[in-house]
Write a protein that holds these residues in place. Sequence first.
Motif, short mmCIF file in Angstrom:
data_model
loop_
_atom_site.label_atom_id
_atom_site.label_comp_id
_atom_site.label_asym_id
_atom_site.label_seq_id
_atom_site.Cartn_x
_atom_site.Cartn_y
_atom_site.Cartn_z
N ALA A 157 16.72 -29.29 -4.22
CA ALA A 157 17.34 -28.68 -5.66
C ALA A 157 16.27 -28.12 -6.57
N ILE A 158 15.16 -28.80 -6.52
CA ILE A 158 13.99 -28.31 -7.50
C ILE A 158 13.61 -26.85 -7.01
N ARG A 159 13.17 -26.94 -5.49
CA ARG A 159 12.86 -25.80 -4.83
C ARG A 159 13.52 -24.71 -5.27
N ALA A 160 15.14 -24.79 -5.20
CA ALA A 160 15.90 -23.58 -5.24
C ALA A 160 15.84 -23.21 -6.61
N LYS A 161 15.72 -24.11 -7.50
CA LYS A 161 16.05 -23.68 -9.00
C LYS A 161 14.67 -23.08 -9.61
N TYR A 162 13.41 -23.80 -9.33
CA TYR A 162 12.20 -23.29 -9.80
C TYR A 162 11.34 -22.58 -8.94
N PHE A 163 11.44 -22.56 -7.63
CA PHE A 163 10.49 -22.20 -6.78
C PHE A 163 10.99 -21.20 -5.86
N GLY A 164 12.24 -20.92 -5.84
CA GLY A 164 12.98 -19.94 -4.74
C GLY A 164 12.26 -18.64 -4.39
N ASP A 165 11.56 -18.29 -5.32
CA ASP A 165 10.98 -16.78 -4.90
C ASP A 165 9.51 -16.90 -4.52
N VAL A 166 9.09 -18.01 -4.47
CA VAL A 166 7.69 -18.23 -3.72
C VAL A 166 7.71 -19.16 -2.49
N ILE A 167 8.85 -20.07 -2.44
CA ILE A 167 9.04 -20.94 -1.34
C ILE A 167 10.48 -20.66 -0.91
N ASP A 169 11.94 -21.90 1.61
CA ASP A 169 12.78 -23.24 2.00
C ASP A 169 11.70 -24.31 2.08
N LEU A 170 12.33 -25.52 2.19
CA LEU A 170 11.45 -26.74 2.27
C LEU A 170 10.51 -26.43 3.38
N ASN A 171 10.90 -26.01 4.69
CA ASN A 171 9.87 -25.86 5.74
C ASN A 171 8.61 -25.06 5.56
N SER A 172 8.68 -24.22 4.55
CA SER A 172 7.56 -23.48 3.92
C SER A 172 6.61 -24.46 3.21
N ALA A 173 6.92 -25.41 2.83
CA ALA A 173 6.07 -26.47 1.98
C ALA A 173 5.60 -27.55 2.69
N ASN A 174 4.49 -28.02 2.48
CA ASN A 174 3.72 -28.96 2.85
C ASN A 174 4.44 -30.54 2.53
N ALA A 175 3.95 -31.67 2.97
CA ALA A 175 4.57 -32.95 2.80
C ALA A 175 4.29 -33.00 1.11
N ASP A 176 3.07 -33.02 0.61
CA ASP A 176 2.70 -33.38 -0.72
C ASP A 176 3.77 -32.57 -1.63
N THR A 177 4.07 -31.24 -1.44
CA THR A 177 4.64 -30.35 -2.19
C THR A 177 6.12 -31.09 -2.17
N VAL A 178 6.61 -31.35 -1.09
CA VAL A 178 8.11 -31.63 -1.02
C VAL A 178 8.02 -33.15 -1.69
N LYS A 179 7.17 -34.06 -1.78
CA LYS A 179 7.28 -35.18 -2.30
C LYS A 179 6.99 -35.13 -3.95
N ALA A 180 6.37 -34.27 -4.17
CA ALA A 180 6.38 -33.78 -5.68
C ALA A 180 7.69 -33.32 -6.13
N PHE A 181 8.30 -32.24 -5.46
CA PHE A 181 9.50 -31.85 -5.98
C PHE A 181 10.50 -33.11 -6.18
N SER A 182 10.44 -33.81 -4.93
CA SER A 182 11.56 -34.94 -4.95
C SER A 182 11.33 -35.96 -6.31
#
Length: 205
Positions: A157-167, A169-182
């Motif tokens: 939800a955070i990725r899509a709303k705030y970072f959709g233009d640079v990331i 999907d979550l497969n393009s993010a590392n574990a630390d970024t996913v944890k930070a979004f959560s």
Amino acid sequence: SKSEESFWEQMTNMRSMMGQSIRVPTDDASAEDKSAFNKRLMEKVPNLMQKPDADNDDVMTAFYNQMGRPEAAEKYAAPELKAPDGIIIQEGLADNFKGIAHKHGLSQKQYEGVLQDYTQDSIDVAQADLEQQQLSVKALHDEWGMKFDGNMEKAEAIRAKYFGDVIPDLNSANADTVKAFSNIAERFGKEGSSNIRKSLYCISV
């Protein structure tokens, strides 16, 4: 006598060989003599190839064409490029490479070889990234346990709303970024939208 016949046969053969011989010009021979030597040598040995003048564009064009370069870039036949499941090959790669191949004088076989090697290198890099991503997901699954699906939904939800233009999907993010979004999504629900802006700023810088 046989010895006399043998002598005259040898003389005939020698005269024939002398008539077919090509005299190699000396270092101080004129340009005309050297050119005539090259011409006669090429006539005697049709498959012989003369070293081209790399500084002469017309000569190099003829050389590349003689070596099998198509007359135009669009004449290259693009090979079928295949990749394993989960790996996407750049769209139009084979067609885009045609101009580069023609510019540098590649034959059809060389064009295919370089393209296949470049594609394989790209596939190897993509596979390594995919394997690392799979390890990251496994690590998150082990850490979050039963909360994994819920935390992933929050992160998405955070990725899509705030970072959709640079990331994308979550497969393009590392574990630390996913944890930070959560974690941001968790705080966002409790503290309101003003604090999420501060959290996003910390990540961006």
